[in-house]
Motif scaffolding. Structure first.
Motif, mmCIF file in Angstrom:
data_model
loop_
_atom_site.group_PDB
_atom_site.id
_atom_site.type_symbol
_atom_site.label_atom_id
_atom_site.label_comp_id
_atom_site.label_asym_id
_atom_site.label_seq_id
_atom_site.Cartn_x
_atom_site.Cartn_y
_atom_site.Cartn_z
ATOM 1 N N TYR A 1 10.267 -10.430 8.831
ATOM 2 C CA TYR A 1 10.404 -9.364 7.847
ATOM 3 C C TYR A 1 9.628 -9.721 6.587
ATOM 4 C CZ TYR A 1 14.212 -8.021 10.880
ATOM 5 O OH TYR A 1 14.954 -7.663 11.963
ATOM 6 N N LEU A 2 9.316 -8.708 5.855
ATOM 7 C CA LEU A 2 8.676 -8.888 4.560
ATOM 8 C C LEU A 2 9.735 -8.870 3.471
ATOM 9 C CD1 LEU A 2 5.619 -6.504 4.963
ATOM 10 C CD2 LEU A 2 5.668 -8.983 5.233
ATOM 11 N N GLN A 3 9.546 -9.719 2.475
ATOM 12 C CA GLN A 3 10.518 -9.806 1.385
ATOM 13 C C GLN A 3 10.023 -8.997 0.195
ATOM 14 O OE1 GLN A 3 13.616 -11.692 1.314
ATOM 15 N NE2 GLN A 3 13.748 -10.170 -0.293
ATOM 16 N N ILE A 4 10.890 -8.162 -0.354
ATOM 17 C CA ILE A 4 10.520 -7.326 -1.491
ATOM 18 C C ILE A 4 11.021 -7.968 -2.772
ATOM 19 C CG2 ILE A 4 10.927 -5.122 -2.646
ATOM 20 C CD1 ILE A 4 10.956 -3.785 -0.037
ATOM 21 N N CYS A 5 10.177 -7.980 -3.776
ATOM 22 C CA CYS A 5 10.567 -8.369 -5.121
ATOM 23 C C CYS A 5 9.555 -7.776 -6.075
ATOM 24 C CB CYS A 5 10.632 -9.893 -5.275
ATOM 25 S SG CYS A 5 9.043 -10.703 -5.046
ATOM 26 N N TYR A 6 9.840 -7.843 -7.357
ATOM 27 C CA TYR A 6 8.896 -7.304 -8.331
ATOM 28 C C TYR A 6 7.652 -8.190 -8.376
ATOM 29 C CZ TYR A 6 6.861 -5.282 -12.480
ATOM 30 O OH TYR A 6 5.991 -4.664 -13.346
ATOM 31 N N ASN A 7 6.518 -7.566 -8.287
ATOM 32 C CA ASN A 7 5.246 -8.296 -8.251
ATOM 33 C C ASN A 7 4.745 -8.516 -9.678
ATOM 34 O OD1 ASN A 7 2.778 -9.398 -7.706
ATOM 35 N ND2 ASN A 7 1.997 -7.666 -6.513
ATOM 36 N N HIS A 8 5.014 -9.686 -10.227
ATOM 37 C CA HIS A 8 4.564 -10.017 -11.575
ATOM 38 C C HIS A 8 3.108 -10.468 -11.612
ATOM 39 C CE1 HIS A 8 8.462 -9.766 -13.667
ATOM 40 N NE2 HIS A 8 8.996 -10.215 -12.538
ATOM 41 N N GLY A 9 2.597 -10.928 -10.483
ATOM 42 C CA GLY A 9 1.253 -11.494 -10.460
ATOM 43 C C GLY A 9 0.163 -10.445 -10.455
ATOM 44 N N PRO A 10 -1.083 -10.883 -10.375
ATOM 45 C CA PRO A 10 -2.209 -9.936 -10.318
ATOM 46 C C PRO A 10 -2.118 -9.052 -9.084
ATOM 47 C CG PRO A 10 -2.960 -12.175 -10.777
ATOM 48 C CD PRO A 10 -1.524 -12.282 -10.388
ATOM 49 N N ARG A 11 -2.422 -7.784 -9.258
ATOM 50 C CA ARG A 11 -2.349 -6.825 -8.164
ATOM 51 C C ARG A 11 -3.752 -6.365 -7.801
ATOM 52 N NH1 ARG A 11 2.810 -2.878 -9.738
ATOM 53 N NH2 ARG A 11 4.311 -4.567 -10.184
ATOM 54 N N SER A 12 -3.939 -6.118 -6.519
ATOM 55 C CA SER A 12 -5.240 -5.625 -6.054
ATOM 56 C C SER A 12 -5.276 -4.107 -6.141
ATOM 57 C CB SER A 12 -5.469 -6.073 -4.605
ATOM 58 O OG SER A 12 -4.423 -5.594 -3.764
ATOM 59 N N PHE A 13 -6.484 -3.561 -6.247
ATOM 60 C CA PHE A 13 -6.652 -2.114 -6.345
ATOM 61 C C PHE A 13 -6.328 -1.463 -4.997
ATOM 62 C CE2 PHE A 13 -8.779 -3.218 -10.196
ATOM 63 C CZ PHE A 13 -8.704 -2.084 -10.997
ATOM 64 N N LYS A 14 -5.565 -0.389 -5.063
ATOM 65 C CA LYS A 14 -5.153 0.345 -3.876
ATOM 66 C C LYS A 14 -5.606 1.795 -3.972
ATOM 67 C CE LYS A 14 -2.722 -3.214 -2.393
ATOM 68 N NZ LYS A 14 -3.064 -3.974 -1.175
ATOM 69 N N ASP A 15 -5.859 2.401 -2.803
ATOM 70 C CA ASP A 15 -6.240 3.827 -2.715
ATOM 71 C C ASP A 15 -7.397 4.150 -3.652
ATOM 72 O OD1 ASP A 15 -4.073 4.501 -0.889
ATOM 73 O OD2 ASP A 15 -2.741 4.240 -2.609
ATOM 74 N N ILE A 16 -8.383 3.272 -3.676
ATOM 75 C CA ILE A 16 -9.486 3.409 -4.623
ATOM 76 C C ILE A 16 -10.311 4.669 -4.366
ATOM 77 C CG2 ILE A 16 -11.080 2.044 -3.229
ATOM 78 C CD1 ILE A 16 -10.728 1.942 -7.068
ATOM 79 N N SER A 17 -10.355 5.131 -3.108
ATOM 80 C CA SER A 17 -11.167 6.314 -2.790
ATOM 81 C C SER A 17 -10.658 7.551 -3.522
ATOM 82 C CB SER A 17 -11.160 6.558 -1.277
ATOM 83 O OG SER A 17 -9.832 6.696 -0.803
ATOM 84 N N PHE A 18 -9.341 7.668 -3.691
ATOM 85 C CA PHE A 18 -8.792 8.838 -4.390
ATOM 86 C C PHE A 18 -9.043 8.747 -5.895
ATOM 87 C CE2 PHE A 18 -6.518 8.765 -0.408
ATOM 88 C CZ PHE A 18 -6.514 10.097 -0.046
ATOM 89 N N LEU A 19 -9.093 7.547 -6.424
ATOM 90 C CA LEU A 19 -9.474 7.388 -7.827
ATOM 91 C C LEU A 19 -10.920 7.817 -8.036
ATOM 92 C CD1 LEU A 19 -9.016 6.370 -10.720
ATOM 93 C CD2 LEU A 19 -9.615 4.075 -9.919
ATOM 94 N N ILE A 20 -11.802 7.428 -7.110
ATOM 95 C CA ILE A 20 -13.217 7.825 -7.206
ATOM 96 C C ILE A 20 -13.344 9.334 -7.106
ATOM 97 C CG2 ILE A 20 -15.456 7.651 -6.070
ATOM 98 C CD1 ILE A 20 -14.705 4.810 -5.240
ATOM 99 N N LEU A 21 -12.592 9.945 -6.182
ATOM 100 C CA LEU A 21 -12.632 11.408 -6.039
ATOM 101 C C LEU A 21 -12.161 12.090 -7.312
ATOM 102 C CD1 LEU A 21 -13.001 13.932 -4.275
ATOM 103 C CD2 LEU A 21 -10.647 13.598 -3.450
ATOM 104 N N PHE A 22 -11.105 11.585 -7.908
ATOM 105 C CA PHE A 22 -10.600 12.174 -9.151
ATOM 106 C C PHE A 22 -11.614 12.033 -10.281
ATOM 107 C CE2 PHE A 22 -8.313 11.610 -13.197
ATOM 108 C CZ PHE A 22 -7.675 12.834 -13.276
#
Length: 545
Positions: free
Chosen positions: A49-70
């Motif tokens: 299983y994957l463990q969920i917690c608040y991600n305090h560290g650096p985050r990678s860019f997600k769904d970048i194609s929709f940002l480009i479209l916008f």
């Protein structure tokens, strides 16, 4: 790699090996069709299983194609808008001075033109002055009203709710009787509104009040739980008062962003030519827009709608990220720069996710508006009915998946699709409903806001009648003051609702890990109804304290 190598390392969403063996699982990819029918797994295998917690560290860019479209949509809107300004036809404002010239077979401008000036009379000036002052005072008073209401809901939630409940009935009855008597006494109103219609409207309003009473009676057993939920959310919001600065700033930023687009739309109407139009043998000069102007209007309006829903989702993201940092912090430690980090994540790594969520929300609202419009146009037939049912089912499914997706993305930094899937799995595993938190809390808060704004409006109307000469216009000024106050207090309710939902997701994460970060939250949220579809399938879980 073992966790013993670095005991201070935070749990990672993407590191299955970092999951503690005593935590409850969230997601899995088991070899069996359904995790519900599986036999219990050994606690010695936490890597499934994957463990969920608040991600305090650096985050990678997600769904970048929709940002480009916008961004492409925004650039096209601004680019064509600038073109519209420089390509405008200055003769648009003087269309009335053009006449058809039979010699040249074209429209030419007359040498003489006149300008009409409209002057406000003294009564209109008094009306505008009183209106402006009333709205300014209302806006200034709305700020302490919001903070006062927040503090009262935090410390005296039960008293506020039970004191406000009778006013849910008393205030509508008073207003209903007052307008009926006032209209009957006034000769102008009674002549324009016959007695039969007045009685019919009076009875109709009383029927609506009866429905409100019936709703309160059948939901009376949930009032106590609602009081506790509102109290917990008010306490969480009072610990993050910076949201009342950040969120209005975001809204003000959206207004500033809209300003040039509105200017572009105005100047786009100036793009065209004055042409002659023949009708019944007579020629008149009319304005003919360039063929690209309607397409630009559609582009600009779509950009504005998408931007509005994206900003709405941004506010939900910021609220959820801020509340989650407060929730998962230790009791003796207050999170630092939580709002700043949430804003940085919202406009940085998760900007594509927010754009995708905003786009889905925009499409759902547009389709729902089209369906409602078609329903009002006397469209009949079995095919029409089936199509409406299918569309409504699809929209309900999208709302179901989108309910807590942004809240989860704000906590973990995951992409939209994975956040939607993981949120559903999180709530399903913990017997929590994905569509129900406690809707009564929203209705109670709206009722409290209505009572406060109604009492304020009655006071404003009485003051205006005593100190001004507006006459019947005092009702209009008081109504506009009521509208402004209801908007401000409604924004407060909207923020508090989002806090309730953010705490709900955080509580689900706690429940999934078998931990208790905020004891007072667990004592309240544990009484929420579980998912009916799984009530018989899964055993109840105990929360360790």
């Amino acid at each position: 790699m073992s966790n013993s190598e670095d005991p201070n390392k935070p749990l990672s969403l993407h590191d299955p090996s970092s999951s503690p063996s005593h935590s409850q699982p969230l997601l899995s990819k088991p070899p069996f069709p359904s995790p519900i029918d599986e036999p219990p797994r050994s606690e010695s295998d936490p890597t499934q299983y994957l463990q969920i917690c608040y991600n305090h560290g650096p985050r990678s860019f997600k769904d970048i194609s929709f940002l480009i479209l916008f961004l492409l949509l925004v650039l096209c809107t601004f680019g064509f808008g600038i073109f519209a300004i420089f390509h405008r036809n200055s003769n648009y404002s003087s269309l009335s001075s053009f006449t058809y010239n039979y010699n040249s077979s074209s429209c030419v401008k007359d040498s003489l033109s006149s300008a009409n000036w409209v002057l406000l009379n003294s009564s209109s000036s008094h009306f505008l002055k009183d209106l402006i002052w009333t709205l300014v005072v209302t806006f200034i008073l709305s700020v302490p009203l919001c903070f006062g209401l927040l503090l009262l809901l935090k410390h005296y939630t039960k008293q506020i709710v039970y004191v406000a409940l009778p006013f849910f009935i008393v205030v509508p009855i008073f207003l209903n009787v007052y307008w009926f008597v006032a209209c009957t006494v006034s000769s102008a109103c009674s002549d324009a509104f016959p007695l039969a219609y007045r009685i019919l409207l009076l009875v109709f309003v009383f029927l609506i009040i009866g429905v409100i009473v019936w709703i309160l009676v059948i939901n009376w057993h949930r009032i106590e739980l609602t009081v506790k939920i509102i109290g917990v959310a008010s306490d969480a919001l009072s610990k993050n008062l910076g949201l009342f600065v950040a969120l209005p700033c975001l809204t003000f930023g959206l207004v500033i962003y809209y300003a040039p687009i509105v200017v572009f739309l105005v100047f786009a109407t100036f793009n065209g030519d004055i042409v002659a139009k023949e009708s019944s043998g007579k020629y008149t000069c009319v304005w003919k827009q360039d063929s690209w102007v309607p397409a630009y209007f559609a582009l600009a309006i779509l950009t504005m709608l998408w931007s509005a829903t994206a900003m709405e989702e941004t506010q939900v993201y910021v609220i959820s990220g801020t509340v989650a940092q407060w929730y998962f912090s230790k009791e003796d430690e207050a999170p630092r720069k939580s709002i700043r980090s949430s804003l940085r994540n919202a406009f940085g790594p998760s900007s594509g996710t927010i754009c995708l969520s905003g786009l889905l929300l925009c499409v759902v609202r547009m389709v729902r508006a089209a369906v409602d419009s078609a329903r009002n146009e006397e469209a009949s037939g079995i095919v029409n009915l089936v199509l409406r049912c299918c569309v409504n089912a699809l929209l309900t499914a999208v709302d179901f998946l989108n309910k807590f997706t942004i809240n989860f993305a704000a906590i973990t930094g995951e992409a939209y699709c994975s956040s939607a899937r993981m949120t559903y799995e999180l709530l399903r595993r913990n017997l929590l409903s994905a569509v129900f938190v406690e809707t009564i809390s929203s209705r109670l808060l709206i009722g409290i806001v209505f009572v406060i704004s109604a009492i304020y409006t009655i006071a404003v109307c009485a003051i205006l009648k005593a100190v001004s000469n507006l006459g019947a216009y005092s009702y209009l000024v008081a109504a506009l003051a009521w509208l402004l106050l209801i908007l401000v207090l409604g924004f407060f309710v909207h923020v508090l609702d989002n806090v309730i939902e953010a705490i709900y997701v955080c509580y689900a994460v706690d429940r999934d890990k078998g931990e208790v970060c905020k004891q007072e939250v667990h004592e309240v949220y544990v009484h929420l109804p579980i998912s009916r579809s799984q009530r018989q399938s899964l055993p109840s879980r105990t929360i360790g304290v």
